[in-house]
Design a protein around this motif. Sequence first.
Motif, PDB file in Angstrom:
ATOM      1  N   GLU A   1      -0.370  10.772  11.886  1.00  0.00           N
ATOM      2  CA  GLU A   1      -0.786   9.422  12.267  1.00  0.00           C
ATOM      3  C   GLU A   1      -1.154   8.579  11.054  1.00  0.00           C
ATOM      4  N   GLY A   2      -1.537   9.236   9.964  1.00  0.00           N
ATOM      5  CA  GLY A   2      -1.887   8.514   8.747  1.00  0.00           C
ATOM      6  C   GLY A   2      -3.230   7.826   8.794  1.00  0.00           C
ATOM      7  N   HIS A   3      -4.132   8.267   9.660  1.00  0.00           N
ATOM      8  CA  HIS A   3      -5.441   7.641   9.804  1.00  0.00           C
ATOM      9  C   HIS A   3      -6.500   8.438   9.051  1.00  0.00           C
ATOM     10  N   TYR A   4      -7.172   7.766   8.140  1.00  0.00           N
ATOM     11  CA  TYR A   4      -8.271   8.390   7.400  1.00  0.00           C
ATOM     12  C   TYR A   4      -9.195   7.280   6.900  1.00  0.00           C
ATOM     13  N   PRO A   5     -10.481   7.561   6.729  1.00  0.00           N
ATOM     14  CA  PRO A   5     -11.404   6.530   6.227  1.00  0.00           C
ATOM     15  C   PRO A   5     -11.141   6.237   4.759  1.00  0.00           C
ATOM     16  N   ALA A   6     -11.169   4.965   4.382  1.00  0.00           N
ATOM     17  CA  ALA A   6     -10.937   4.582   2.989  1.00  0.00           C
ATOM     18  C   ALA A   6     -11.963   5.257   2.083  1.00  0.00           C
ATOM     19  N   ALA A   7     -11.529   5.615   0.885  1.00  0.00           N
ATOM     20  CA  ALA A   7     -12.395   6.358  -0.025  1.00  0.00           C
ATOM     21  C   ALA A   7     -13.663   5.592  -0.364  1.00  0.00           C
ATOM     22  N   ASP A   8     -13.549   4.286  -0.621  1.00  0.00           N
ATOM     23  CA  ASP A   8     -14.742   3.519  -0.992  1.00  0.00           C
ATOM     24  C   ASP A   8     -15.655   3.269   0.197  1.00  0.00           C
ATOM     25  N   ARG A   9     -15.126   3.382   1.415  1.00  0.00           N
ATOM     26  CA  ARG A   9     -16.002   3.261   2.590  1.00  0.00           C
ATOM     27  C   ARG A   9     -16.804   4.545   2.798  1.00  0.00           C
ATOM     28  N   GLU A  10     -16.171   5.690   2.515  1.00  0.00           N
ATOM     29  CA  GLU A  10     -16.865   6.964   2.660  1.00  0.00           C
ATOM     30  C   GLU A  10     -17.902   7.167   1.555  1.00  0.00           C
ATOM     31  N   ARG A  11     -17.574   6.742   0.349  1.00  0.00           N
ATOM     32  CA  ARG A  11     -18.506   6.849  -0.779  1.00  0.00           C
ATOM     33  C   ARG A  11     -18.383   5.572  -1.602  1.00  0.00           C
ATOM     34  N   SER A  12     -19.377   4.709  -1.458  1.00  0.00           N
ATOM     35  CA  SER A  12     -19.295   3.375  -2.064  1.00  0.00           C
ATOM     36  C   SER A  12     -19.196   3.418  -3.580  1.00  0.00           C
ATOM     37  N   THR A  13     -19.698   4.505  -4.209  1.00  0.00           N
ATOM     38  CA  THR A  13     -19.640   4.585  -5.666  1.00  0.00           C
ATOM     39  C   THR A  13     -18.222   4.820  -6.182  1.00  0.00           C
ATOM     40  N   VAL A  14     -17.290   5.128  -5.296  1.00  0.00           N
ATOM     41  CA  VAL A  14     -15.894   5.299  -5.712  1.00  0.00           C
ATOM     42  C   VAL A  14     -15.289   3.953  -6.110  1.00  0.00           C
ATOM     43  N   GLY A  15     -15.551   2.933  -5.324  1.00  0.00           N
ATOM     44  CA  GLY A  15     -15.048   1.605  -5.649  1.00  0.00           C
ATOM     45  C   GLY A  15     -13.662   1.333  -5.093  1.00  0.00           C
TER      46      GLY A  15
ATOM     47  N   SER B   1      -9.975   3.504  -4.760  1.00  0.00           N
ATOM     48  CA  SER B   1      -9.563   3.674  -3.367  1.00  0.00           C
ATOM     49  C   SER B   1      -8.123   3.212  -3.160  1.00  0.00           C
ATOM     50  N   ARG B   2      -7.735   2.112  -3.811  1.00  0.00           N
ATOM     51  CA  ARG B   2      -6.360   1.618  -3.663  1.00  0.00           C
ATOM     52  C   ARG B   2      -5.351   2.567  -4.317  1.00  0.00           C
ATOM     53  N   ILE B   3      -5.717   3.175  -5.433  1.00  0.00           N
ATOM     54  CA  ILE B   3      -4.822   4.146  -6.074  1.00  0.00           C
ATOM     55  C   ILE B   3      -4.604   5.349  -5.154  1.00  0.00           C
ATOM     56  N   ILE B   4      -5.679   5.823  -4.538  1.00  0.00           N
ATOM     57  CA  ILE B   4      -5.566   6.950  -3.600  1.00  0.00           C
ATOM     58  C   ILE B   4      -4.700   6.558  -2.408  1.00  0.00           C
ATOM     59  N   ALA B   5      -4.912   5.348  -1.886  1.00  0.00           N
ATOM     60  CA  ALA B   5      -4.147   4.900  -0.723  1.00  0.00           C
ATOM     61  C   ALA B   5      -2.652   4.852  -1.022  1.00  0.00           C
ATOM     62  N   GLY B   6      -2.280   4.473  -2.248  1.00  0.00           N
ATOM     63  CA  GLY B   6      -0.867   4.466  -2.608  1.00  0.00           C
ATOM     64  C   GLY B   6      -0.260   5.860  -2.580  1.00  0.00           C
ATOM     65  N   ALA B   7      -1.030   6.858  -2.992  1.00  0.00           N
ATOM     66  CA  ALA B   7      -0.532   8.236  -2.971  1.00  0.00           C
ATOM     67  C   ALA B   7      -0.497   8.808  -1.558  1.00  0.00           C
ATOM     68  N   LEU B   8      -1.333   8.292  -0.663  1.00  0.00           N
ATOM     69  CA  LEU B   8      -1.429   8.818   0.703  1.00  0.00           C
ATOM     70  C   LEU B   8      -0.622   8.010   1.713  1.00  0.00           C
ATOM     71  N   ALA B   9       0.241   7.118   1.243  1.00  0.00           N
ATOM     72  CA  ALA B   9       1.067   6.345   2.176  1.00  0.00           C
ATOM     73  C   ALA B   9       1.873   7.297   3.056  1.00  0.00           C
ATOM     74  N   ARG B  10       1.986   6.942   4.333  1.00  0.00           N
ATOM     75  CA  ARG B  10       2.595   7.879   5.276  1.00  0.00           C
ATOM     76  C   ARG B  10       4.079   8.115   4.995  1.00  0.00           C
ATOM     77  N   THR B  11       4.822   7.070   4.699  1.00  0.00           N
ATOM     78  CA  THR B  11       6.250   7.234   4.449  1.00  0.00           C
ATOM     79  C   THR B  11       6.511   7.351   2.948  1.00  0.00           C
ATOM     80  N   PRO B  12       7.458   8.188   2.549  1.00  0.00           N
ATOM     81  CA  PRO B  12       7.744   8.332   1.120  1.00  0.00           C
ATOM     82  C   PRO B  12       8.145   7.016   0.456  1.00  0.00           C
ATOM     83  N   ALA B  13       8.810   6.125   1.198  1.00  0.00           N
ATOM     84  CA  ALA B  13       9.254   4.863   0.611  1.00  0.00           C
ATOM     85  C   ALA B  13       8.078   3.991   0.185  1.00  0.00           C
ATOM     86  N   GLU B  14       6.947   4.078   0.886  1.00  0.00           N
ATOM     87  CA  GLU B  14       5.778   3.271   0.564  1.00  0.00           C
ATOM     88  C   GLU B  14       4.849   3.968  -0.413  1.00  0.00           C
ATOM     89  N   ARG B  15       5.082   5.238  -0.661  1.00  0.00           N
ATOM     90  CA  ARG B  15       4.175   6.054  -1.459  1.00  0.00           C
ATOM     91  C   ARG B  15       4.430   5.844  -2.955  1.00  0.00           C
TER      92      ARG B  15
END
Length: 661
Positions: free
Chosen positions: A286-300, A304-318
């Motif tokens: 499903e690709g649903h997970y809490p954003a890294a900076d929402r889970e731990r605000s000190t991440v920033g 969080s955006r760098i992690i989200a790019g690696a965790l994109a559900r489809t390979p084309a968006e990753r």
Amino acid sequence: MTSPVPTLPSLAKYELLEEIGHGGMATVYRARDPRLGREVAIKIIHKHLRENSEVGARFVAEARAAAKLRHPGIVEVYDVSAEEDGDRYLVVELLRGTTLRKILQQHRDMPAEIGAAIVLALCEALEHAHASGIIHRDVKPENVLVELPQDRVQTSNRSAPSRPDRESDASDTPAPLSAQRPVSSRNEGADPGDSRVSRKSRRGDLGVIIKLTDFGIAKMLDAQGVTSTGQVLGSPAHMAPEQIEAGEVDGRTDVFALGVLMYECLVGHLPFEGKNPAQVLRRVLEGHYPAADRERSTVGGRWSRIIAGALARTPAERTESPGKLGEQIRTELEALGITDPSAEIAAYFEDPAGHAEALRALLVPRLVARGERARKARDVQGAAADFNRALALAPNDLSILKRVTSLTSSNARRLLARRLAAIVAGSAVLGFAAYGIARWHKSQPTSLETEALPRPQTVAPSGPTAAPVADVAPRDTKASVTSPLEHAVRTPRKVSPSPAVTSAPAIDRATPRKVVFEIIPKGASLVLDGREVNWFANTFSLAPGPHSVEISVPTSKCCEPKSLTAQIAPSDDPNEVQRFVWKLEPRPATVALSGAPANAQLACSEIGLAIGPGSIKGSAKLPDVQWSGRCDFTPPSAEEAPRRATVTLRAGEVNQVPWPP
């Protein structure tokens, strides 16, 4: 009666010394190679799998695949068993350390930059493997080996050709971030010859050795057939969606696993969690997970955006490759002044609490400075990410809170201006259309059945006049929240009956006014008049009078929820903003001593925490959601001197404090 010591297997060319690991496919032993006089690790396949042709082929594929790789971040393969050997085994270099899984269990509050630096080392190793046509397919903390300097045992009869010789003087001690100069790009920074960190980089000595191992289920792009049975291989929480669905697997599959690993390093838990593997697999798909900076605000937000790019559900968006992910990580580290990530890792593990505190103190001003540059460049998203992370790292710094508030207000004003500009533009289009229609009607002949009425004569005023606005009944805002755009459209404008009248129009006390909410911590949710709203960076238009407010942090146990009433006061100035600033009360933090001897004591006088003797748990009321301070560790033996170290605690959580500090 003592139980007999298990007999170790016997190999013709190697002397097995002890068992050091056990997995589902093989057992790992520490052994000695008498021909070269070095210690090695030998992985011997389980006997019940020995006759399985597919498992045997996969085991041989592991040896051949890994033997092709020569990289400091990949465990080196020395030898493999022959067909005539009774046991099927693999001989690899020996690392005297532990797995990244155990490291993460001991360092759940690892700073984001340290976790990112560890992932960067793995990105470089995987990029090398992909260049050789090898995909790992099972990247996870259990398959990452970490050897700290204190893990090494130097003996006179042991050589380690895969590791360079080490200097023994004081300059070999890793330099923390505070010893480096900040840089703004990869080509700028400290002089390569002016610090001990630079000398370490030239030698290639990492201090902390991080290596990727277990290519046992690697798929070689140039050798098909080993895993063609449709079997799902890998660990559910780290598997990419296409791997779960038995789709096309390529280098981006490993990128997804790196994203999962990076999330866990920076946040402290997995992005996809469930009660059983089936739930985990479903959430990955499903690709649903809490954003890294929402889970731990000190991440920033930037990490969080760098992690989200690696965790994109489809390979084309990753993110397209480990190398590209590594570039993003390195760019962000360098922007924060970290030019030698490996030295930063070594400095952290030498003094985790002290280095984390020094890193926090150094990052805050750099984040604020970069946020100011982003704000001046009208990069609101970048400025918000930096200011919010700086505020999470220094929650009591009012100057940072002021910047966040100012940025919120400026963003709201710009949004309102854009909306009003769109309204004006739309009104102009409608006006031109109405003018054209009127001219067309004027040019038409008068109907015979209708008497043409004389046009009233008007005198042009000497000053500008306001066009009348349709009287639209204002919306009842007591039960809902209206946006600034709705306010601009729905609020009728007072028009003077004559251009000669110069007095100000009467103020309608029922007119909604602008309201801004500021809540600490920033991850709190706001329920306004029975409806949850996104309060961050938003301006609301509310009717004067009382409004019910409920505040909580649903994703954390850090704070006590709060219910109150916001009294909106009427204002003569439609642009005046009424602000509400609320701070939730932190819940007590539970502190548990981990590995402490009997009758040991821990005292944190700043927060009134005292544990022991004879106890391993205690609780304290923190001044904020997160607290860091110096505490006294008193061992039970009078021969050992008391120690003082920095402890970081989170409100509402059970905080494990390792002993000794």
